[in-house]
Design an enzyme around this catalytic site. Sequence first.
Site, PDB file in Angstrom:
ATOM      1  N   HIS A 156       0.838  -1.207   0.000  1.00 54.24           N
ATOM      2  CA  HIS A 156       0.000   0.000   0.000  1.00 54.24           C
ATOM      3  C   HIS A 156       0.866   1.247   0.000  1.00 54.24           C
ATOM      4  CE1 HIS A 156       0.677   0.750   4.340  1.00 54.24           C
ATOM      5  NE2 HIS A 156       0.624  -0.560   4.453  1.00 54.24           N
ATOM      6  N   CYS A 212       4.702  -4.495   6.315  1.00 51.82           N
ATOM      7  CA  CYS A 212       4.128  -4.293   4.987  1.00 51.82           C
ATOM      8  C   CYS A 212       5.145  -3.755   3.990  1.00 51.82           C
ATOM      9  CB  CYS A 212       2.896  -3.406   5.032  1.00 51.82           C
ATOM     10  SG  CYS A 212       1.407  -4.296   5.476  1.00 51.82           S
TER      11      CYS A 212
END
Length: 348
Positions: free
Chosen positions: A307, A323
Amino acid sequence: MVMFLLSSRPSLVSRLLAISLCCTALGLAGGAALAQTAKAGAKTSATAGFDMDAFNNASDSPLLKSGSKGPAVARAQILMDRAWFSCGEIDGRYAANMQRMVKAFQTARGLKVTGTVTAETWKSLREDSAPLLATYTVTEKDTAGPFEKTPADMAERAKMKALVFESADEALAEKFHTSIAYLKQLNGGRKVDAGKDIVVPNVGSATAPVKAASIEIDKSQRVLYVLDAEKRPVAAFPISIGNEKNDPLPVGMMAIKNEVKNPGFTYNPKLLKNAPKDAQKVDVAPGPNNPVGSIWLGLTKPHWGIHGTSNPSNVGHSETNGCIHLTNWDAERLSTLVKAGFKVDVKL
């Protein structure tokens, strides 16, 4: 492993888990919209004293390397961005991200891999002959807002109805893949007003790769490659990843599981190693400054995803609490290339 709970809008059925500590999403207008409103190669400069034609028509091929800066670096950055080998923010500075992405571009084009922009590299980049800067007429929508400062405290963010842009400057910088400072530099520091023309990087004319088949992540270089069926890179983006002590990105094979557009975000301090003792679990509304960005690409390894981030200037240079972070415009571009089932091979 640090984990956050990601929640979609009410119309989305699934609730996902995300990993992130400091990430904010910023929206991006599509390339087609930019191409319609940015007037590439306009002869009249939007800024007194700035010669856009000279910038666009420069044909010199200087050797660019770490520490280089100025218009030639910006020209190379724009060309690389349009080739889908992003340097992150276009800012006229040759830093670590650019060196990594020049190597990636050279590898993809079968050039000698030097990490410097050589005459051979310039020749390959200039196969794209579209103007590098354009004029863009600022719209009422660009300046209408609402704009609001994003609080540092997650509980305060949870009180907001939407995580909006902080300023028109921020929104326009994201739209044109540049830093706020460089956008101001191109325009002499002028205030952004609706109806006025500004000079912007011409990033709307890029043609997306059509043969994407999988993803490869190089941990040591902090580069995400998009590969074709023959494992040749067709695009690449700089990334930030978790550090090796707290939240190392696991080596091995995963896959894209799903995509959530404009997701919400659930902050759960119990899943954080360094959360304030008095922090409470809260839900944060969607919006361009949402902690998990405007696009969430979930992975088959639970709680991991790809993201955007709140600070595009940090991508590739800082460590995360989990992440895989890209600039928000690169995360959105990546989402147009991949789909559920794409393999994601993480290598040292």
